[in-house]
Design a protein around this motif. Structure first.
Motif, PDB file in Angstrom:
ATOM      1  N   ALA A 104      30.083  31.196  41.085  1.00 37.55           N
ATOM      2  CA  ALA A 104      30.437  32.515  41.909  1.00 37.55           C
ATOM      3  C   ALA A 104      30.139  33.714  40.803  1.00 37.55           C
ATOM      4  N   SER A 105      29.821  34.672  41.018  1.00 36.23           N
ATOM      5  CA  SER A 105      29.722  35.864  40.202  1.00 36.23           C
ATOM      6  C   SER A 105      31.195  36.249  40.055  1.00 36.23           C
ATOM      7  N   LEU A 106      31.200  37.006  38.832  1.00 32.69           N
ATOM      8  CA  LEU A 106      32.639  37.726  38.904  1.00 32.69           C
ATOM      9  C   LEU A 106      33.179  38.619  39.903  1.00 32.69           C
ATOM     10  N   PRO A 107      31.950  39.604  40.116  1.00 28.24           N
ATOM     11  CA  PRO A 107      32.136  40.736  41.134  1.00 28.24           C
ATOM     12  C   PRO A 107      32.286  40.020  42.534  1.00 28.24           C
ATOM     13  N   GLN A 108      31.822  38.831  42.583  1.00 22.81           N
ATOM     14  CA  GLN A 108      32.207  38.177  44.160  1.00 22.81           C
ATOM     15  C   GLN A 108      33.650  37.709  44.080  1.00 22.81           C
ATOM     16  N   CYS A 109      34.073  37.047  42.849  1.00 21.27           N
ATOM     17  CA  CYS A 109      35.553  36.400  42.869  1.00 21.27           C
ATOM     18  C   CYS A 109      36.516  37.576  42.852  1.00 21.27           C
ATOM     19  N   ALA A 110      36.159  38.836  42.319  1.00 21.46           N
ATOM     20  CA  ALA A 110      37.051  39.791  42.235  1.00 21.46           C
ATOM     21  C   ALA A 110      37.328  40.431  43.698  1.00 21.46           C
ATOM     22  N   ARG A 111      36.079  40.415  44.471  1.00 19.00           N
ATOM     23  CA  ARG A 111      36.336  40.853  45.782  1.00 19.00           C
ATOM     24  C   ARG A 111      36.947  40.111  46.845  1.00 19.00           C
ATOM     25  N   LEU A 112      36.954  38.761  46.478  1.00 17.71           N
ATOM     26  CA  LEU A 112      37.527  37.648  47.282  1.00 17.71           C
ATOM     27  C   LEU A 112      39.042  37.934  47.065  1.00 17.71           C
ATOM     28  N   MET A 113      39.596  38.116  45.631  1.00 17.58           N
ATOM     29  CA  MET A 113      41.085  38.206  45.329  1.00 17.58           C
ATOM     30  C   MET A 113      41.299  39.524  45.955  1.00 17.58           C
ATOM     31  N   ALA A 114      40.555  40.457  46.079  1.00 23.10           N
ATOM     32  CA  ALA A 114      41.066  41.602  46.638  1.00 23.10           C
ATOM     33  C   ALA A 114      41.349  41.422  48.255  1.00 23.10           C
ATOM     34  N   ALA A 115      40.279  40.988  48.661  1.00 28.31           N
ATOM     35  CA  ALA A 115      40.166  40.979  50.191  1.00 28.31           C
ATOM     36  C   ALA A 115      41.455  40.027  50.698  1.00 28.31           C
ATOM     37  N   ARG A 116      41.849  38.889  49.941  1.00 27.11           N
ATOM     38  CA  ARG A 116      42.856  38.025  50.294  1.00 27.11           C
ATOM     39  C   ARG A 116      44.257  38.220  49.608  1.00 27.11           C
ATOM     40  N   GLY A 117      44.065  39.326  48.671  1.00 22.34           N
ATOM     41  CA  GLY A 117      45.396  39.654  48.237  1.00 22.34           C
ATOM     42  C   GLY A 117      46.101  38.506  47.225  1.00 22.34           C
ATOM     43  N   VAL A 118      45.430  37.805  46.514  1.00 26.75           N
ATOM     44  CA  VAL A 118      45.988  36.930  45.750  1.00 26.75           C
ATOM     45  C   VAL A 118      45.696  37.272  44.133  1.00 26.75           C
ATOM     46  N   LYS A 119      46.369  36.593  43.343  1.00 27.87           N
ATOM     47  CA  LYS A 119      46.080  36.950  41.962  1.00 27.87           C
ATOM     48  C   LYS A 119      45.314  35.870  41.116  1.00 27.87           C
ATOM     49  N   ARG A 120      45.251  34.849  41.866  1.00 25.71           N
ATOM     50  CA  ARG A 120      44.838  33.565  41.061  1.00 25.71           C
ATOM     51  C   ARG A 120      43.823  32.593  42.206  1.00 25.71           C
TER      52      ARG A 120
END
Length: 218
Positions: A104-120
Motif C-alpha cells: 500500500a502507498s503511504l498516502p493510502q495508509c495515512a488515509r486509512l489511519m485517519a478514517a479509522r481513527g487509529v495510530k498503528r
C-alpha cells in the motif's frame, strides 16, 4: 528510469510485539509497557492477525471499575461493557482488525489511519499473516530523506521529464526538504505542473517555484 514510490514495506517496523488470543489482561498490559506501544495485534495459527488490543480497549476496565450503568446505558455501550468485564485478548480485542498490505502507498495508509481513527496498523500479506507494524511515526520517515537525494529525484523525475531540451538551465535546490525551482523554461503553462510533480516526490516538505518563461528574441 522512474523512481518507485515509497510503500508501507519501506517504512514499517518489522519487529512485531503480538499476543495470543488466550493472553491475560495483565500480560497484555505488561507487553505494552515493556515495548512502549499503544496497541498489540492478536495472532493465531502461527501469524494470522485476528484482532488488535489497544490501550482504549484496556482502559474500559478502569472506566467501569466503580461506575454502575443503568440498563439503557448498558445497551447503548454493550460492546464496551463486555470488554470491561473481560480478561483475555480474544474478548478484549477489536475484530475484525483494520490492516494494511505491505504494498500500500503511504498516502493510502495515512488515509486509512485517519478514517479509522487509529495510530498503528498491522501489516499483513494476502493470507493475513503479519509482516510488520506501521505507525504514524513510520509514515513520517520519508521526511528524513537527505536533501541531496530529493534534489536528484526532482531533477530526474520533474526537470528532465518536463524540460528535456532546456533542463540544464533549471536550478534545483533543496534545503530542509523545501525544494526551490528556478530558471527559464520554454512554456509558462508547465510551471504549475512542475510544482505539482515536485511536491509529489516522497519526502518533499514544500515547493517554491521561481521558474519563468523564456523571453522570445527580437
Amino acid at each position: 528510469m522512474s523512481a518507485q514510490p515509497f510503500v508501507v514495506a519501506d517504512v514499517m517496523t518489522r519487529k512485531v510485539v503480538a499476543v495470543r488470543p488466550a493472553a491475560e489482561f495483565k500480560e497484555i498490559v505488561a507487553a505494552m509497557e515493556r515495548w512502549k506501544v499503544s496497541a498489540v495485534p492478536v495472532v493465531e495459527d502461527g501469524a494470522r492477525v485476528v484482532g488488535v488490543v489497544s490501550e482504549a480497549d484496556l482502559l474500559l476496565k478502569e472506566e467501569f471499575h466503580d461506575h454502575r450503568l443503568g440498563m439503557v446505558e448498558q445497551w447503548r455501550r454493550i460492546d464496551a461493557t463486555a470488554k470491561a468485564g473481560s480478561r483475555r485478548a480474544r474478548d478484549l480485542m477489536t475484530s475484525p482488525p483494520v490492516t494494511v498490505s505491505p504494498g500500500a502507498s503511504l498516502p493510502q495508509c495515512a488515509r486509512l489511519m485517519a478514517a479509522r481513527g487509529v495510530k498503528r496498523l498491522p501489516v499483513v500479506d494476502a493470507s493475513g499473516a503479519i509482516q510488520g507494524i506501521v505507525s504514524r511515526a513510520d509514515l513520517l520517515k520519508v521526511f528524513l530523506r537527505p536533501d541531496e537525494d530529493l534534489a536528484a529525484e526532482v531533477r530526474g523525475e520533474v526537470v528532465e521529464l518536463l524540460f528535456p531540451l532546456s533542463g540544464d538551465q533549471v536550478e534545483v535546490r533543496v534545503d530542509a526538504g523545501v525544494v526551490t525551482l528556478s530558471g527559464p523554461i520554454p512554456d509558462s503553462a508547465l510551471i504549475p505542473v512542475a510544482a505539482r510533480l515536485a511536491r509529489a516526490v516522497e519526502g518533499v516538505v514544500d515547493v517554491r517555484c521561481r521558474l519563468a518563461a523564456e523571453r522570445s528574441g527580437g
